[in-house]
Design a protein around this motif. Sequence first.
Motif, short mmCIF file in Angstrom:
data_model
loop_
_atom_site.label_atom_id
_atom_site.label_comp_id
_atom_site.label_asym_id
_atom_site.label_seq_id
_atom_site.Cartn_x
_atom_site.Cartn_y
_atom_site.Cartn_z
N LEU A 26 -40.10 38.02 -48.44
CA LEU A 26 -40.56 37.49 -49.71
C LEU A 26 -41.10 36.08 -49.51
CD1 LEU A 26 -40.56 38.15 -52.77
CD2 LEU A 26 -38.35 37.05 -52.89
N HIS A 27 -42.32 35.85 -49.94
CA HIS A 27 -42.93 34.52 -49.85
C HIS A 27 -42.96 33.94 -51.25
CE1 HIS A 27 -44.70 36.61 -46.24
NE2 HIS A 27 -43.91 35.68 -45.76
N VAL A 28 -42.00 33.08 -51.53
CA VAL A 28 -41.83 32.57 -52.89
C VAL A 28 -41.46 31.09 -52.86
CG1 VAL A 28 -39.40 33.26 -53.03
CG2 VAL A 28 -40.72 33.04 -55.12
N SER A 29 -41.95 30.38 -53.84
CA SER A 29 -41.52 29.01 -54.09
C SER A 29 -41.20 28.91 -55.57
CB SER A 29 -42.62 28.01 -53.71
OG SER A 29 -43.73 28.14 -54.56
N THR A 30 -40.38 27.94 -55.90
CA THR A 30 -40.00 27.72 -57.29
C THR A 30 -40.28 26.27 -57.66
OG1 THR A 30 -38.21 29.33 -57.06
CG2 THR A 30 -38.11 27.89 -58.96
N THR A 31 -40.90 26.09 -58.81
CA THR A 31 -41.15 24.75 -59.33
C THR A 31 -40.56 24.65 -60.72
OG1 THR A 31 -43.19 24.53 -58.05
CG2 THR A 31 -42.95 23.08 -59.96
N SER A 45 -39.09 19.47 -59.64
CA SER A 45 -38.45 19.86 -58.38
C SER A 45 -39.08 21.15 -57.89
CB SER A 45 -36.94 20.01 -58.54
OG SER A 45 -36.64 21.04 -59.45
N CYS A 46 -39.33 21.19 -56.59
CA CYS A 46 -39.90 22.38 -55.94
C CYS A 46 -38.91 22.84 -54.89
CB CYS A 46 -41.22 22.06 -55.26
SG CYS A 46 -42.49 21.46 -56.39
N ARG A 47 -38.76 24.15 -54.78
CA ARG A 47 -37.87 24.75 -53.78
C ARG A 47 -38.70 25.73 -52.95
NH1 ARG A 47 -32.39 24.91 -53.12
NH2 ARG A 47 -31.50 26.80 -52.22
N ILE A 48 -38.72 25.48 -51.63
CA ILE A 48 -39.55 26.26 -50.71
C ILE A 48 -38.69 26.66 -49.51
CG2 ILE A 48 -41.67 26.26 -49.32
CD1 ILE A 48 -42.58 23.81 -51.01
N PHE A 49 -38.82 27.89 -49.03
CA PHE A 49 -38.12 28.28 -47.82
C PHE A 49 -38.53 27.32 -46.69
CE2 PHE A 49 -37.73 32.56 -49.79
CZ PHE A 49 -36.36 32.71 -49.67
#
Length: 168
Positions: A26-31, A45-49
């Motif tokens: 899964l290629h996902v980021s959360t902002t 805030s951003c969350r990236i693998f």
Amino acid sequence: MYKLKYILLLLCCACYTVKAGIKHPLHVSTTEINFNAKDKSLEVSCRIFSDDFEAILAKLYKQKIDLGNADMKTEMDGLVKKYLLSHLQLKANGKAAVLNYIGFEIDHEATNIYLEVEKITAIRSVEVNDTILYDMFDDQMSIVHVVKGSMRKSTKILYPEKKFTANF
């Protein structure tokens, strides 16, 4: 609500596979963008693998990347800031917002990046232009949350789409 639970389940599965040493599918980021009425600001805030993020930074900036290395913190801050400011833009109430980079931290398999927009006295709309990791994956998904008090607007943006507007 069902969609949010499904997305959270996918994120948990992806985190498990990374921890187990399996490449995550899964290629996902959360902002997440929160309006802070008291401080008159947007807190972002951003969350990236981390493995994906380090890979794109190495690809773009052609240098050794180690976000977890304390000796490289200043250099990594510069690259993280440069990347995020070129891949995440906001408009508040229809006007371009200046994102101030605060910093980043590693949290297990993810990198959390913090930014802020100052001098926002009220918020009627937030437009998000998010292309985080689009230059790495053509199946990238960006989950975006915009929060104002008890109101929360959320969506997922699938590559090649890049914009979301939350109206309050």
